[in-house]
Enzyme design. Structure first.
Site, short mmCIF file in Angstrom:
data_model
loop_
_atom_site.label_atom_id
_atom_site.label_comp_id
_atom_site.label_asym_id
_atom_site.label_seq_id
_atom_site.Cartn_x
_atom_site.Cartn_y
_atom_site.Cartn_z
N GLU A 159 116.27 104.90 12.54
CA GLU A 159 117.53 105.45 13.02
C GLU A 159 118.33 106.12 11.91
OE1 GLU A 159 116.40 102.66 13.97
OE2 GLU A 159 116.28 102.83 16.13
N HIS A 175 120.80 93.44 22.33
CA HIS A 175 120.60 94.63 23.14
C HIS A 175 121.73 94.80 24.15
CE1 HIS A 175 116.70 93.99 21.38
NE2 HIS A 175 116.37 95.22 21.71
#
Lengths: 405, 412
Positions: A141, A210
């Site tokens: 990322e 998450h």
């Protein structure tokens, strides 16, 4: 509210859509156009002298506002023809239209290409546009967000997808320092027209890591804009506006909203990035919300209406900056505010919004601003516990009853 | 017999292996004799910097290569280039020393990272590329900005926070940018510029420009994870990115052997070819960058490791002597200084007299002093500048100052 459309150039909210071709657009007939703002106007802070300006017309030469007056059930009914689709399809449609329109738009993210996107938002795009425009990145990322920003410095318009917003924490340095600040520290030489998007929020027992709500972490970064979509209509509109904006925009989607179905217009349209959406006008109390909590609020609204209350529900949509204009007008009308959000209690969007409302509209409030947010805990896995982490409709009803005493 | 010609200069060079500068000016042999026959009084003005006859110069050290064939040690150059190297490097050196004094006089605040000692890297790179090729670097960016076409005035104005600075006074020492010459800065966070650089390379490939990006970083940043992430993507997608490690052997206060298990930074790319270059030799740098550009346009990324040295500490707050000895610093200055090398080359090659070079240096000093004086006169940015350029073509919202009653500006 006055609804005249102003012509002429000028700074204002609509300049975010400067490349927009007005000829292609059709104003939905149910539009209510909030009034314009001149670039020098101060936001009303309880001062009477500004009252006249608050009714002046919003500059919207290049803007077709799309504030939904009606509740979501009626969104596209008045435009007649339209097509029904799911929210992720609306996002894909918006993305595809923008990629067709501008060859500088490209998509980068994990599994966006051949796999079609982990939530199918980029399905079919790799086949249509090729590998150079829909890029499958390795799992890094920090690097690919940095690369997107570097590419944007030269003029490309990447749409960077975080497979889950929580993963973008790894790219926080790039988003904060390079994305947000480069325009300022270079003295205006570089613009960073990126869109960073991805699903966040509490899902169905996805676990703590998450289920993060990153809007609260990003909200202090100067130089970025944040928007949260909640319906297929505004998802497509905000996606398109975000891509066209010259500023870096973070588009927050929600994992549980991808399968919402709605009919949206066939014509091309854009939603204003800085504008809030009036979901249900009312008289007794202003309920401010965004993303998934909008549906909890609307569910609570049904109960409230049965009990005799008339809540005004506003989907704030623009998380940074807040649309204090719409919110302020609503507060002036109802004098009571309830904020319902999915962020954590500490340092969340609701916390900032509470501060902003208290500072600016203090004189108009009859009761303290109440903020319902998620508990300050990592989201547990167990279903019942997870339910109690987020705000439920019953709690909203109780809060409204309490405020409206 | 030429009284001004310093033979000693040449012999001292040959004694020291590291700084041996072998000159093979085959085409100049005949003109040498011309110079011999001319009287060399100061009154005689020959043009010293317009001769573009090609000359070949050999680099002092061979290149070490990893997964590729090293380029040849013979570098094409010309007298004009040689003298322009000298001039620009002397200018850079003078600028950095002046910045040192300004910092001590508290006109420059915050962080100030000086590049003196490393000028050869900036100069050699510029000589090998065009303004379409992009350069992105970390915070030691003053000289690279100058090399990319920035003016001394802009540099000093920005360092002192004035409104005519290259970033309008809002960036500071670590944030110099020059968009029209593809100089992308100027970044404070170590290593974060490398993914940006690979992104720029991606954009160059996407737009099909035949250009490359030089993403520069230091030996300290070479241990950052994002570097390898970006390198992986560059190699996967065949991006024209060139990662340049300016190895000055110290990551702030930590010597490279204490920070890196493998200090061969040019080999760190593993599957990506690398080249180790003597970073104090401007011609070696030029040759390596030229080679790297050709390589990157055809085959994808390549790593260049420039073996260089900085005389100052990491920044002005670092004396630079707590982690290394003064003898080491002066040793490098004596044996490997890039400007001295060029000077010796020029003098022994008889392209200019010592006096002319001294005059050039005086001129440079004056230029720098003038720029500083002009920058000192430049006003500070207006208060309203606080809110400009936060957003592009902003929107009608408010930005509050510290005192919400007094400072309310609408974003432009």
């Amino acid at each position: 509210m006055a609804a005249r459309i102003h012509g002429g150039a000028g700074a204002g909210a609509a300049t975010a859509l400067s490349t927009f071709n007005p000829k292609k657009l059709v104003a939905p007939s149910r539009t209510n156009l909030p009034a314009a703002r001149s670039s020098k106007r101060c936001i009303v802070a309880g001062g009477g002298s500004d009252a006249s300006k608050s009714l002046s017309v919003r500059h919207s030469q290049k803007l077709i506002a799309s504030a939904a007056v009606a509740t979501k059930a009626e969104t596209s009914a008045t435009t007649g023809t339209g097509h029904e689709l799911l929210l992720f399809e609306a996002l894909q449609e918006g993305l595809e239209e923008e990629m067709d329109r501008d060859p500088h738009v490209c998509v980068m993210g994990e599994d966006v290409g051949h796999y079609g996107g982990s939530y199918k938002v980029t399905k079919g795009l790799a086949d249509k546009f090729g590998d150079l425009r829909v890029l499958d990145t390795p799992i890094c990322e920090n690097a690919f967000t940095g690369m997107g920003i570097g590419a944007a410095m030269t003029g490309l318009r990447p749409v960077i997808e975080g497979m889950n917003m929580g993963f973008l924490l790894l790219a926080f340095n790039q988003i904060s320092n390079n994305c947000g600040m480069l325009h300022y520290t270079s003295g205006g030489q570089f613009t960073i027209p990126v869109v960073i998007r991805g699903p966040g929020g509490v899902g169905r027992q996805l676990g703590a890591e998450h289920s993060q709500r990153l809007e609260s972490y990003f909200q202090s970064i100067p130089g970025i804009q944040m928007v949260a979509c909640s319906t297929p209509y505004n998802a497509k509109g905000l996606m398109k506006a975000a891509i066209r904006s010259e500023n870096p925009v973070i588009l927050f989607e929600h994992v549980l909203l991808y399968n919402l179905k709605e009919k949206i217009p066939d014509e091309e349209y854009i939603c204003n990035l800085e504008e809030a959406e009036m979901v249900r006008p009312g008289e007794h109390i202003t309920i401010l919300t965004y993303s998934r909590m909008r549906y909890h609020v609307m569910q609570a609204a049904k109960t409230l209406v049965n009990k005799g209350y008339d809540p005004e529900v506003i989907d704030i949509r623009s998380l940074k900056p807040f649309d204090l204009y719409t919110i302020g007008n609503s507060v002036k009308k109802t004098h009571r505010v309830l904020i319902v959000e999915e962020c954590m209690r500490t340092g969340g969007i609701g916390a900032s919004l509470t501060a902003a409302i208290n500072e600016n509209f203090h004189d108009y409030l009859d009761a303290p601003v109440m903020c319902l947010s998620s508990q300050d805990v990592p989201t547990p896995y167990a279903g019942t516990l997870e339910e109690w982490t987020v705000v439920q409709p019953a709690q909203i009803v109780t809060a409204v009853e309490q405020l409206c005493q | 017999y030429l009284p001004h010609w310093n033979w000693n200069c040449l012999t001292t060079d040959s004694q020291s292996e590291k700084s041996a500068v072998w000159i093979m000016a085959l085409s100049r042999l005949s003109s040498r004799s011309n110079i011999i026959s001319r009287p060399l009084s100061a009154a005689f003005r020959r043009s010293i910097s317009t001769d573009t006859t090609p000359i070949t110069i050999e680099t002092s050290l061979p290149f070490t290569a990893h997964l590729c064939d090293p380029p040849s040690r013979s570098v094409e150059s010309s007298t004009q280039e040689l003298l322009s190297f000298f001039r620009t490097m002397a200018l850079m050196r003078r600028m950095e020393i002046a910045a040192d004094s300004l910092y001590k006089a508290k006109l420059i605040r915050g962080f100030c990272h000086l590049y003196d000692g490393q000028e050869a890297v900036a100069i050699g790179m510029e000589a090998a590329i065009t303004k379409k090729d992009a350069i992105i670097t970390a915070y030691r960016d003053h000289c690279i900005f100058l090399g990319r076409g920035g003016s001394l005035y802009e540099v000093f104005a920005e360092l002192m926070g004035r409104q005519d600075g290259c970033s309008r006074g809002k960036g500071g020492s670590m944030h110099f940018y020059k968009k029209d010459s593809s100089f992308y800065g100027g970044h404070g966070i170590v290593g974060a510029q490398v993914p940006l650089g690979c992104g720029i390379a991606f954009a160059q490939k996407y737009s099909k420009e035949e250009a490359v990006t030089f993403a520069m970083y230091g030996d300290g940043a070479a241990n950052q994870g994002q570097l390898f992430e970006a390198l992986n993507i560059s190699a996967l997608w065949d991006l024209p990115s060139i990662l340049v490690c300016e190895n000055n052997h110290y990551g702030m206060g930590t010597a490279e052997w204490r920070a890196a298990k493998s200090p061969s930074y040019y080999k760190r790319g593993d599957y990506v070819p690398g080249l180790k270059v003597d970073g104090m030799d401007a011609f070696a740098v030029k040759q390596a960058c030229k080679f790297a550009k050709e390589h990157a346009l055809k085959n994808g990324p390549i790593i260049l490791e420039m073996d260089t040295y900085r005389y100052h500490g990491h920044s002005m707050s670092d004396p630079g002597s707590t982690y290394r000895t003064r003898d080491e610093i002066s040793g490098v200055r004596q044996e490997r200084d890039p400007i001295e090398r060029i000077k010796k080359l020029v003098l022994s090659h008889d392209l200019a007299t010592e006096k002319e070079l001294k005059d050039m240096e005086k001129e440079i000093r004056k230029e720098v002093d003038d720029a500083i004086a002009k920058a000192k006169d430049c006003p500070m940015p207006e208060p309203s500048e606080l809110f400009t350029n936060v957003y592009v073509k902003g929107f009608g919202t408010e930005s509050f100052g510290a005192d919400r009653k007094e400072v309310k500006a609408a974003l432009p």
